[in-house]
Design a protein around this motif. Structure first.
Motif, PDB file in Angstrom:
ATOM      1  N   LEU A   1       0.848  -1.192   0.000  1.00 54.34           N
ATOM      2  CA  LEU A   1       0.000   0.000   0.000  1.00 54.34           C
ATOM      3  C   LEU A   1       0.875   1.231   0.000  1.00 54.34           C
ATOM      4  CD1 LEU A   1      -3.077   0.591   2.296  1.00 54.34           C
ATOM      5  CD2 LEU A   1      -1.168   2.197   2.361  1.00 54.34           C
ATOM      6  N   SER A   2       0.452   2.251  -0.738  1.00 57.32           N
ATOM      7  CA  SER A   2       1.162   3.521  -0.734  1.00 57.32           C
ATOM      8  C   SER A   2       0.153   4.654  -0.782  1.00 57.32           C
ATOM      9  CB  SER A   2       2.114   3.615  -1.927  1.00 57.32           C
ATOM     10  OG  SER A   2       2.808   4.860  -1.917  1.00 57.32           O
ATOM     11  N   LEU A   3       0.305   5.600   0.120  1.00 57.48           N
ATOM     12  CA  LEU A   3      -0.556   6.788   0.169  1.00 57.48           C
ATOM     13  C   LEU A   3       0.324   8.020   0.045  1.00 57.48           C
ATOM     14  CD1 LEU A   3      -3.324   8.166   0.716  1.00 57.48           C
ATOM     15  CD2 LEU A   3      -2.727   8.117   3.147  1.00 57.48           C
ATOM     16  N   ALA A   4       0.168   8.739  -1.056  1.00 54.68           N
ATOM     17  CA  ALA A   4       0.949   9.951  -1.293  1.00 54.68           C
ATOM     18  C   ALA A   4       0.181  11.168  -0.779  1.00 54.68           C
ATOM     19  CB  ALA A   4       1.239  10.110  -2.782  1.00 54.68           C
ATOM     20  N   ARG A   5       0.905  12.212  -0.500  1.00 55.77           N
ATOM     21  CA  ARG A   5       0.256  13.463  -0.130  1.00 55.77           C
ATOM     22  C   ARG A   5      -0.506  14.006  -1.330  1.00 55.77           C
ATOM     23  NH1 ARG A   5       4.525  16.666   3.862  1.00 55.77           N
ATOM     24  NH2 ARG A   5       5.352  14.795   4.874  1.00 55.77           N
ATOM     25  N   GLY A   6      -1.690  14.507  -1.061  1.00 51.38           N
ATOM     26  CA  GLY A   6      -2.505  15.073  -2.121  1.00 51.38           C
ATOM     27  C   GLY A   6      -3.426  14.083  -2.797  1.00 51.38           C
ATOM     28  N   GLU A   7      -3.497  12.840  -2.286  1.00 49.38           N
ATOM     29  CA  GLU A   7      -4.401  11.866  -2.899  1.00 49.38           C
ATOM     30  C   GLU A   7      -5.306  11.233  -1.845  1.00 49.38           C
ATOM     31  OE1 GLU A   7      -2.846   8.399  -4.749  1.00 49.38           O
ATOM     32  OE2 GLU A   7      -1.690   7.763  -2.993  1.00 49.38           O
ATOM     33  N   VAL A   8      -6.385  10.619  -2.333  1.00 48.14           N
ATOM     34  CA  VAL A   8      -7.361   9.944  -1.474  1.00 48.14           C
ATOM     35  C   VAL A   8      -7.388   8.471  -1.849  1.00 48.14           C
ATOM     36  CG1 VAL A   8      -9.773   9.795  -0.753  1.00 48.14           C
ATOM     37  CG2 VAL A   8      -8.769  12.032  -1.294  1.00 48.14           C
ATOM     38  N   LEU A   9      -7.177   7.620  -0.849  1.00 51.60           N
ATOM     39  CA  LEU A   9      -7.228   6.171  -1.021  1.00 51.60           C
ATOM     40  C   LEU A   9      -8.378   5.624  -0.187  1.00 51.60           C
ATOM     41  CD1 LEU A   9      -6.031   3.408  -1.914  1.00 51.60           C
ATOM     42  CD2 LEU A   9      -4.498   3.570   0.082  1.00 51.60           C
ATOM     43  N   ALA A  10      -9.271   4.862  -0.818  1.00 50.07           N
ATOM     44  CA  ALA A  10     -10.399   4.246  -0.119  1.00 50.07           C
ATOM     45  C   ALA A  10     -10.123   2.765   0.075  1.00 50.07           C
ATOM     46  CB  ALA A  10     -11.689   4.446  -0.908  1.00 50.07           C
ATOM     47  N   LEU A  11     -10.438   2.277   1.258  1.00 49.93           N
ATOM     48  CA  LEU A  11     -10.288   0.861   1.582  1.00 49.93           C
ATOM     49  C   LEU A  11     -11.683   0.260   1.694  1.00 49.93           C
ATOM     50  CD1 LEU A  11      -8.060  -1.220   2.335  1.00 49.93           C
ATOM     51  CD2 LEU A  11      -8.458  -0.610   4.722  1.00 49.93           C
ATOM     52  N   LEU A  12     -11.981  -0.698   0.816  1.00 52.53           N
ATOM     53  CA  LEU A  12     -13.283  -1.347   0.767  1.00 52.53           C
ATOM     54  C   LEU A  12     -13.157  -2.799   1.187  1.00 52.53           C
ATOM     55  CD1 LEU A  12     -14.800  -0.220  -2.678  1.00 52.53           C
ATOM     56  CD2 LEU A  12     -15.588   0.478  -0.420  1.00 52.53           C
ATOM     57  N   GLY A  13     -14.167  -3.294   1.925  1.00 53.08           N
ATOM     58  CA  GLY A  13     -14.177  -4.706   2.281  1.00 53.08           C
ATOM     59  C   GLY A  13     -15.344  -5.019   3.180  1.00 53.08           C
ATOM     60  N   PRO A  14     -15.791  -6.268   3.192  1.00 48.00           N
ATOM     61  CA  PRO A  14     -16.910  -6.647   4.048  1.00 48.00           C
ATOM     62  C   PRO A  14     -16.530  -6.613   5.523  1.00 48.00           C
ATOM     63  CG  PRO A  14     -15.958  -8.574   2.984  1.00 48.00           C
ATOM     64  CD  PRO A  14     -15.281  -7.383   2.388  1.00 48.00           C
TER      65      PRO A  14
END
Length: 254
Positions: free
Chosen positions: A23-36
């Protein structure tokens, strides 16, 4: 600069929940985590925040091992919004948000004029300034969730991690929070949030990771990854799509 996990294993001392997370999260972006439910999303978030030790792999914050950072250093970099809770002590809303400033001033230091100014600005930003002197224990669950978001933003972090931030909010406040998430990214923050609503991920996230039983089954651009076929694989139910007059699609369980 980013928050990066490689070959990450996470869980508890007696049981590993997930493995091989990249997983990588950069500044200025939105990452969504989906799962049951039960897929390990909250435990993964706590591991990414350093609240639980990783069970294996590498976890870096701006190229530094997260485990090497002190709690104040992590608090200045990573803001966390847990799922709403009732609270035990009748602190005022203002006092709860002001607690976010302890990342800068220390837990027992007297708040500075800047601490109060940032707190007031965050209350105004989330539309809850009118609640400043209300006891946290006496406001609604949705209002408490907005307070927790304001507290995290008062830390002035580089990254914000939100665990189901709209779960207890009414329709209007859901929209406000999702707009705030995009606003934070536009201001240069990295934002990671979990949600049970793939439509929120489609409209507000740049990238999506799908997780099931502790395993990442897919990851990529939201517009490319979110399809009925992949969502059926993730949730195990038929998925339908609907389209509005402007051509935007939405997903519904079939």
């Amino acid at each position: 600069m980013s928050l990066t996990a490689s070959d990450l294993a996470y869980g508890y001392r007696e049981r590993v929940i997930g493995r091989d997370i990249a997983l990588s999260l950069a500044r200025g972006e939105v990452l969504a985590l989906l799962g049951p439910n039960g897929s390990g999303k909250t435990t993964l978030l706590k591991t990414l925040l350093g609240l639980r030790p990783a069970r294996g792999g590498t976890l870096l914050l701006d190229d530094r091992p997260l485990a090497a950072l002190s709690p104040p250093e992590r608090a200045r970099a990573l803001g966390y919004v847990p799922q709403a809770h009732a609270g035990t002590f009748a602190f005022t809303v203002e006092a709860v948000v002001l607690m976010g400033r302890s990342a800068h001033s220390g837990l027992f230091a007297a708040p500075s004029p800047r601490d109060h100014a940032v707190t007031a600005a965050m209350l105004e930003r989330l539309g809850i300034a009118r609640l400043a002197q209300r006891p946290y224990t006496e406001i609604s669950g949705g209002e408490r969730q907005l307070v927790l978001i304001a507290r995290a933003l008062a830390q002035e972090p580089a990254y914000v991690v939100l665990d189901e931030p709209t779960a207890s909010l009414d329709f209007g406040n859901q929209g406000r929070v999702m707009q705030e998430i995009r606003r934070l990214a536009a201001e240069g923050l990295g934002v990671l949030f979990t949600t049970h609503d793939p439509n929120q991920a489609l409209r507000h996230a740049d990238r999506v990771m799908m997780i099931r039983d502790g395993q990442a089954i897919a990851s990529g651009a939201a517009a490319d990854l979110l399809t009925p076929e992949r969502l059926e694989q993730l949730y195990g139910v038929p998925i339908e799509t609907v389209q509005d007059g402007d051509g935007r699609i939405a997903f519904l369980p079939g």
